[in-house]
Motif scaffolding. Structure first.
Motif, PDB file in Angstrom:
ATOM      1  N   SER A 137      20.710   2.278  -9.467  1.00 21.29           N
ATOM      2  CA  SER A 137      20.238   2.334  -8.077  1.00 21.29           C
ATOM      3  C   SER A 137      20.947   3.403  -7.264  1.00 21.29           C
ATOM      4  O   SER A 137      20.380   3.933  -6.303  1.00 21.29           O
ATOM      5  CB  SER A 137      20.432   0.972  -7.412  1.00 21.29           C
ATOM      6  OG  SER A 137      21.813   0.669  -7.276  1.00 21.29           O
ATOM      7  N   THR A 138      22.177   3.747  -7.642  1.00 15.06           N
ATOM      8  CA  THR A 138      22.933   4.776  -6.912  1.00 15.06           C
ATOM      9  C   THR A 138      22.927   6.120  -7.627  1.00 15.06           C
ATOM     10  O   THR A 138      23.622   7.052  -7.196  1.00 15.06           O
ATOM     11  CB  THR A 138      24.390   4.325  -6.706  1.00 15.06           C
ATOM     12  OG1 THR A 138      25.006   4.072  -7.980  1.00 15.06           O
ATOM     13  CG2 THR A 138      24.458   3.055  -5.864  1.00 15.06           C
ATOM     14  N   SER A 139      22.145   6.218  -8.726  1.00 12.62           N
ATOM     15  CA  SER A 139      22.069   7.463  -9.518  1.00 12.62           C
ATOM     16  C   SER A 139      23.459   7.970  -9.878  1.00 12.62           C
ATOM     17  O   SER A 139      23.800   9.144  -9.683  1.00 12.62           O
ATOM     18  CB  SER A 139      21.290   8.541  -8.738  1.00 12.62           C
ATOM     19  OG  SER A 139      19.986   8.112  -8.443  1.00 12.62           O
ATOM     20  N   SER A 189      11.778   6.676  -8.507  1.00 12.45           N
ATOM     21  CA  SER A 189      12.434   7.983  -8.613  1.00 12.45           C
ATOM     22  C   SER A 189      13.856   7.847  -9.145  1.00 12.45           C
ATOM     23  O   SER A 189      14.307   8.667  -9.962  1.00 12.45           O
ATOM     24  CB  SER A 189      12.454   8.673  -7.250  1.00 12.45           C
ATOM     25  OG  SER A 189      13.151   7.879  -6.290  1.00 12.45           O
ATOM     26  N   ARG A 190      14.567   6.819  -8.708  1.00 14.63           N
ATOM     27  CA  ARG A 190      15.935   6.619  -9.195  1.00 14.63           C
ATOM     28  C   ARG A 190      15.928   6.152 -10.649  1.00 14.63           C
ATOM     29  O   ARG A 190      16.801   6.535 -11.444  1.00 14.63           O
ATOM     30  CB  ARG A 190      16.661   5.602  -8.311  1.00 14.63           C
ATOM     31  CG  ARG A 190      16.853   6.096  -6.887  1.00 14.63           C
ATOM     32  CD  ARG A 190      17.651   5.127  -6.051  1.00 14.63           C
ATOM     33  NE  ARG A 190      17.716   5.566  -4.665  1.00 14.63           N
ATOM     34  CZ  ARG A 190      18.291   4.878  -3.693  1.00 14.63           C
ATOM     35  NH1 ARG A 190      18.848   3.711  -3.958  1.00 14.63           N
ATOM     36  NH2 ARG A 190      18.305   5.344  -2.459  1.00 14.63           N
ATOM     37  N   HIS A 193      15.287   9.245 -12.699  1.00 13.67           N
ATOM     38  CA  HIS A 193      16.471  10.111 -12.738  1.00 13.67           C
ATOM     39  C   HIS A 193      17.486   9.585 -13.746  1.00 13.67           C
ATOM     40  O   HIS A 193      18.030  10.360 -14.558  1.00 13.67           O
ATOM     41  CB  HIS A 193      17.104  10.193 -11.345  1.00 13.67           C
ATOM     42  CG  HIS A 193      18.420  10.906 -11.319  1.00 13.67           C
ATOM     43  ND1 HIS A 193      18.529  12.280 -11.246  1.00 13.67           N
ATOM     44  CD2 HIS A 193      19.705  10.435 -11.409  1.00 13.67           C
ATOM     45  CE1 HIS A 193      19.808  12.628 -11.264  1.00 13.67           C
ATOM     46  NE2 HIS A 193      20.552  11.528 -11.355  1.00 13.67           N
TER      47      HIS A 193
END
Length: 486
Positions: A137-139, A189-190, A193
């Motif tokens: 969630s925080t990439s 998107s996360r 990534h």
């Protein structure tokens, strides 16, 4: 996060509910406690409370990782780790990006505190999942370097190193699992990534796991056999996760010592199940028609076929568990490589079909049911081939006789044997009856597959032979005759 001072009134209620649920004997009180704890997990206060418990800021667990300071310390820590994971998975939208990053750091600290000896394994498991979800969630591009750092700890103490490295590998496995978890609410998107981040590192992870398994078998085992076995099992579980989710290059997996290591592990009961899972994933995740997968097919298929003699050994020893794992591997390979089997290429189709027939003939019903799916897919694959396709005639000639044998076998397997438990309860007898009815229907479907491949007349002729044998004076058996007529 805000201080827990405003939530201190929850701690006595939490203690009361944990005592009622885990130590109480009143069913009504236990149900009420369970409902209250679930509401607490879903509430916004779950963030602060779980962090405070794991951080040693409540009377329940005042000195991490000491579980002796309070009678309910173990239960409180388990509840807190489960709550943190549940909140991260479903309620992350309640936190800002900065709060999520701060929580990730706190969760890593909790993982360090609560991964030692004597702590319930579920605590580290849930914390690994929570950290992995926060990493997605925080990439967090520092996830894999952090795991690498965890693997370097406690190098001089084999037992401590086995424990800390097993936790690190558990976190390594959790990263792809959480990235693709359907129960984890995170923006696409996360997720994408982090998916790319993991895929780019997949080949390197093979090297890390190879080193760990080698270290466990050579350096750690003499000092701590149990710890080494646990680390090896965790490494194979991690390998399965990365194969399943991260598109490990087929050529890299084929060349890795981990692949033959998984086949070797099949001979060791504590590792057999997880090794089977690794091989199954290697079969499922790669298309045998893809040129890039050919090195892996060439590495896996001969090793699976080399296991055939063990099936007969399992039969002689009445080792149904071993037979179940072997049959699962044979059938997974048969289904994964069905395009090769139903082609004009020579891939020893006769041997593959023969081992499937041996699995179907295995005396344990639980084992014998597994290959029925293979027979279905083989019959459908052959029926979809054009009449002018050379493979249709070539493979058809190879499998016709085995399908006729299967037709006779379906009749014999559908006989109801009178050796049921006469002392069983009515509910158990009804359950057995329902199971038998489903089993018989599966056999009837397989019999239909035989007709598709070998022809209805030939299959009826095979059943007629079974009927004549069952009705012969020396073999007269009402159940056998009924099975033929079914």
């Amino acid at each position: 996060m805000a201080a827990l001072a405003a939530k201190q009134d929850l701690v006595p209620l939490l203690e009361q509910s944990l005592h009622a649920l885990y130590l109480g004997t009143d069913p009504t009180a236990r149900r009420e406690a369970d409902r209250w704890l679930q509401r607490l997990q879903r509430g916004a206060e779950g963030w602060e409370l779980s962090d405070a418990i794991l951080g040693g800021r409540t009377p329940l667990c005042p000195a991490p990782p000491n579980l002796q300071a309070h009678p309910l310390a173990a239960q409180a820590v388990q509840f807190a780790s489960m709550t943190l994971h549940a909140k991260v998975s479903g309620d992350l939208h309640e936190l800002s990006v900065d709060q999520a990053s701060q929580l990730r750091g706190a969760a890593l600290a909790h993982l360090d505190s609560w991964s030692g000896p004597g702590v319930p394994p579920v605590v580290a498991k849930k914390l690994c999942l929570a950290v992995a979800a926060l990493a997605v969630s925080t990439s967090w591009d520092g996830a894999l370097p952090h795991v690498q750092g965890m693997l370097q700890r406690d190098g001089n103490d084999a037992s401590a190193a086995c424990r800390s490295r097993a936790v690190a590998v558990e976190l390594l496995a959790a990263l792809p699992e959480q990235c693709f978890s359907k129960g984890f609410n995170v923006p696409p998107s996360r997720r994408e990534h982090f998916d790319k981040y993991l895929r780019d590192a997949s080949a390197g992870v093979l090297g890390v796991l190879t080193q760990l398994v080698g270290w466990a078998s050579t350096d750690a085992r003499p000092a701590d056999a149990a710890g080494a076995a646990k680390l090896t099992s965790t490494a194979f579980e991690c390998l399965r996760a990365w194969i399943s989710f991260c598109d490990v290059p087929a050529a890299a997996l084929a060349a890795s010592p981990l692949l033959p290591g998984a086949f070797d592990a099949l001979q060791h009961p504590p590792l057999a199940d997880v090794a089977t899972d690794v091989i199954v994933e290697a079969l499922r995740r790669y298309d045998c028609r893809d040129a890039a997968a050919r090195p892996l097919v060439a590495a896996v298929a001969p090793r699976v076929m080399a296991l055939v003699p063990r099936l007969e050994t399992a039969r002689r020893n009445d080792d149904d568990d071993a037979a179940l794992g072997l049959c699962r591997l044979f059938c997974e390979m048969g289904e994964a490589y069905m395009p090769m089997i139903c082609s004009s290429a020579d891939c020893d189709q006769a041997s593959i079909v023969a081992v499937m027939l041996a699995c179907t003939e295995y005396p344990c019903r639980k084992v014998a049911q597994i290959p029925l799916r293979f027979w279905y897919h083989l019959s459908r694959s052959l029926s979809r081939l054009e009449a002018t396709d050379p493979a249709k005639q070539k493979v058809g000639m190879v499998v016709r006789e085995p399908y006729l044998r299967l037709a006779k076998l379906c009749v014999r397997l559908s006989v109801r044997h009178p050796d049921h438990d006469v002392d069983a309860t009515v509910d158990r007898k009804d359950a057995d009856g329902d199971e038998y009815a489903r089993h018989r229907q599966d056999l009837f479907d397989a019999w239909s597959d035989c007709a598709v491949v070998a022809g209805a007349d030939a299959v009826l002729g095979a059943v007629a032979e079974e009927l004549q044998h069952a009705a012969a004076p020396g073999n007269a058996c009402d159940d056998a005759v009924e099975a033929c007529l079914f």
